[in-house]
Design an enzyme around this catalytic site. Structure first.
Site, PDB file in Angstrom:
ATOM      1  N   ARG A  78     -16.654  -3.780  -3.371  1.00  0.00           N
ATOM      2  CA  ARG A  78     -17.352  -2.795  -2.540  1.00  0.00           C
ATOM      3  C   ARG A  78     -16.307  -2.067  -1.685  1.00  0.00           C
ATOM      4  O   ARG A  78     -15.357  -2.658  -1.207  1.00  0.00           O
ATOM      5  CB  ARG A  78     -18.385  -3.482  -1.659  1.00  0.00           C
ATOM      6  N   ASP A 156     -29.856  -7.090 -13.802  1.00  0.00           N
ATOM      7  CA  ASP A 156     -31.284  -7.021 -13.474  1.00  0.00           C
ATOM      8  C   ASP A 156     -32.085  -6.142 -14.437  1.00  0.00           C
ATOM      9  O   ASP A 156     -33.314  -6.195 -14.434  1.00  0.00           O
ATOM     10  CB  ASP A 156     -31.479  -6.482 -12.057  1.00  0.00           C
TER      11      ASP A 156
END
Length: 743
Positions: A78, A156
């Site tokens: 990140r 996901d």
């Protein structure tokens, strides 16, 4: 005119996902084969901001041997810095200094949104860099547009615009394997387990693992329980399963599950409810990051390869006016969609869930998602929900070679049939068993646990009945009062059904509805782009080749691996794509002596350059004379002291093993439709014969009279095989061409 080659940067950002390395490899090698430079941007956007050694040129061999590795070899992180304009200014400078103005971003919606913002600001960023004298005006004009392509990487499977995101299939396999392991211990102790899986805003992993793992109850964000007293409903379902003979009980909870008022439902709370109301030992297993790790599945490897290849093609043909595209997969084909439209729709679904607009969220997830949710609910019922005016007798049987997923199809067919109020009959040992009258009634509990079992519990044979057998089959149908027949199997199943279809006038007993469900590891049946069992077999092959490569890389060696498929090369080509094989020999193409000479010359050149392993995959019927052993001996002799050669014939292990989640889910989906087909035909009093399958991602039912027009009877395969279109991609990514001279 400038001869500077185009330069493409590639980065992985956000959460890692198995299959990212396959996409990275495809991006690098496709670009190099087209004469472009490739730069790996390490640690995601953080590497883009920092520059230096975090942005490195990639050569051809730099991405060799990475497909089997989980995660991402170029790292991900990140980056708070990239969210600032100063950070994006530094990123732009780092790209322009290396001549990079094309970017492949592999990540989730946040990562792809960042790329979109970066692209929008690009002209202004370059103007600022020129004003600060960090780059020249000529550089700014030469790289005036930043071209961006996105690949959705997320376990996901929560991204709009693609059927599957990179990593989702691997994560589902990891979850399903855990459920299988937990089920055995749960059954031993008559225990209930609550299993929490990832999926903060998407219930894909929870729902599909519930279907493939044979769970009793599932909680997902998009479809909360309809009742405020859902706890009682859940407990009653589990009690009903116990009464039907089930020893293990499983509840799957997505981490983002909530009730219809938006209140979170935790796995700990579910456990508390079950223990208090059922009065039995209940355990919680939170799978966590084990879902994200490990080697990618075969699907994630070949899908990652195809989208990576298409991403480069998109960048090389892009114009300044064209919107950035998301490269995804729809119905086994590459699909390009406007990137930000996909990002915005993805975020809309999350917002709809938060606003408790669950019907709209389900609608945006797609029809298949809703269908599987309804399918799961029907499978979890131990008692019929449909009352038939007349109870009909439906028989289920196998025919042809065994294929993983056959048992899952039987389980679903039996339970859907019972749900409709039918009497469900099992025919054991294929047509031989039908002739012998080996027919018995199955109840709901009689197929408990079958979803995860490999092989064929009912037994199967390759028998295609002759004239005498047809008389015996007609008598068995009459004796056992069979009203409809579901045949799950391969070529022999279809051939036998077509024979019965043609002989209806001679044998009145054959005037009943019959439908065939495709189950064959060879994937050689018409009317369906994928057969049940082929995905499991492909995973088995890829896992075996991974082990072979680990062994072979220790020495300079060529391995010739023989795979099944009869006269259909699906397993050979797709395993070649998924493992990076240098050469794949298919029965559709055959093998010629000049092919072997060319391949051998290339192999010798590769080993002289330092290559340590070469992989060749041969379909078992690619050529009757140039056998696997012949090719191995030829390569061994000509390799001399440069390399040695070995062979591996994988054999019947390709037919064995527990079915993959994909095969379980699709077997369930097709079986449900088959029972619907038989029920509707009986309601109309018609003797329809058909075969079912997936075409263009949709379930399609084809009339049996079409069978002879759709097949290459001599080679026992369909006339049209969609996967043959992928052959050029497999070739392009295996050996460096002259344009990049091995770079």
């Amino acid at each position: 005119m400038s001869t500077t080659p185009l330069a493409i940067g590639v980065l992985t950002s956000g959460g890692d996902a198995p299959g990212m390395n396959a996409a990275l490899r495809a991006v690098a090698r496709t670009a190099l084969s087209r004469g472009a430079q490739v730069w790996a941007i390490r640690e995601g956007y953080q590497g883009l901001v920092q520059g230096g050694d975090l942005i490195r040129r990639l050569r051809w061999n730099d991405v060799g041997g990475i497909m089997y590795r989980g995660g991402t070899v170029i790292g991900t992180a990140r980056s708070a810095a990239f969210r600032t304009r100063e950070g994006r200014l530094a990123a732009a400078r780092n790209l322009v200094e290396r001549g990079i103005d094309r970017l492949v971003v592999i990540g989730g919606d946040g990562s792809l949104t960042g790329a979109h913002i970066f692209r929008q600001e690009w002209p202004a960023l370059l103007d600022e860099l020129v004003a600060q004298q960090h780059i020249s005006r000529a550089q700014a004009e030469r790289h005036g547009t930043l071209y961006v392509v996105g690949l959705a990487g997320s376990i996901d499977n929560d991204f709009y615009g693609t059927d599957m995101t990179i990593g989702a299939d691997s994560a589902l396999q990891r979850i399903t394997a855990a459920i299988d392991a937990i089920s055995s211990t749960a059954a031993s102790h008559q225990r209930t387990f609550v299993i929490e899986v990832m999926g903060r805003h998407c219930g894909y992993l929870a729902l599909m693992s519930a279907v493939s793992g044979g769970a009793d109850y599932v909680l997902i964000p998009e479809r909360p329980p309809a009742s405020d007293d859902w706890e009682s409903e859940m407990c009653e379902l589990i009690r009903a399963g116990r009464r039907a003979g089930r020893r293990d009980s499983l509840v799957i909870v997505a981490e983002g599950a909530c009730d219809r008022h938006g209140q979170p439902i935790s796995s700990a709370y579910v456990r508390q409810v079950l223990e208090e109301r059922l009065g039995e030992d209940t355990r919680v297993t939170i799978l966590g990051h084990v879902q994200r790790g490990g080697a990618p599945s075969a699907f994630d490897r070949w899908m990652g390869t195809l989208v990576g290849h298409a991403a480069v093609e998109e960048l090389l043909s892009a114009t300044p006016e064209r919107e950035p595209q998301l490269i995804g997969m729809r119905y086994n084909r590459i699909r390009r969609s406007p990137l930000m439209e996909c990002v915005e729709t993805t975020r809309t679904i999350t917002r709809l869930i938060a606003e408790q607009q669950y019907d709209r969220a389900m609608e945006l997830r797609g029809g298949s998602f809703t269908e599987m949710f309804n399918t799961f609910q029907a499978l979890a019922q131990a008692l019929p929900t449909v009352t038939q005016a007349e109870r009909r007798r439906l028989a289920v049987m196998h025919a042809g070679a065994p294929a993983p997923g056959m048992n899952a199809a039987v389980r679903a067919a039996v339970r859907f049939g019972l749900d409709r109020g039918h009497c469900m009959l099992a025919v054991r040992n294929g047509f031989d068993g039908l002739i012998a009258g080996r027919i018995e009634e199955l109840d709901w509990g009689g197929v408990d646990g079958w979803v995860s079992e490999g092989g064929a519990e009912l037994g199967t044979t390759r028998t295609v009945p002759g004239r005498q057998g047809l008389y015996a089959i007609a008598r068995a149908i009459e004796t056992h009062r069979i009203d409809g027949l579901l045949i799950i199997g391969g070529w022999e199943a279809y051939e036998a059904a077509y024979t019965m279809y043609r002989e209806r006038e001679s044998f009145p007993a054959f005037n009943l509805p019959v439908i065939c469900l495709p189950a064959s590891i060879s994937n050689n049946l018409p009317g369906s782009e994928l057969s049940i069992g082929a995905d499991t077999a492909l995973n088995t092959i890829v896992e075996a080749i991974d082990k072979i490569k680990q062994s072979a890389v220790a020495s300079r060696r060529c391995f010739v691996v023989e795979v099944m498929g009869r006269h259909c090369g699906y397993l050979a080509l797709m395993s070649g794509l998924a493992t990076g094989a240098e050469r794949v020999y298919l029965p559709e193409e055959g093998i010629r002596l000049r092919d072997l000479e060319t391949d051998l010359a290339g192999m010798i050149e590769d080993f002289r350059r330092g290559k340590r392993l070469s992989l060749v995959i041969r379909n078992e019927h690619a050529n009757p004379l140039y056998t696997t052993d012949f090719i191995r001996a030829l390569f061994e002799e000509e390799g001399r002291d440069l390399f040695d050669a070995r062979q591996a014939i994988l054999g019947h292990l390709q037919e064995g093993g527990n079915p993959s989640p994909f095969d379980r889910i699709q077997a369930t989906r097709l079986a449900a439709r088959c029972i619907g087909f038989l029920s509707e035909a009986l309601a109309r009093n018609t003797a329809d014969y058909a075969f079912i399958g997936f075409i263009g991602g949709r379930v399609t039912i084809t009339n049996m009279e079409e069978w002879p027009r759709m097949i290459d009877a001599e080679h026992r395969r369909p006339k049209t095989q969609w996967w043959l279109e992928l052959r050029p991609i497999a070739r392009e990514l295996t050996r460096p061409g002259a344009t990049q001279n091995g770079e």
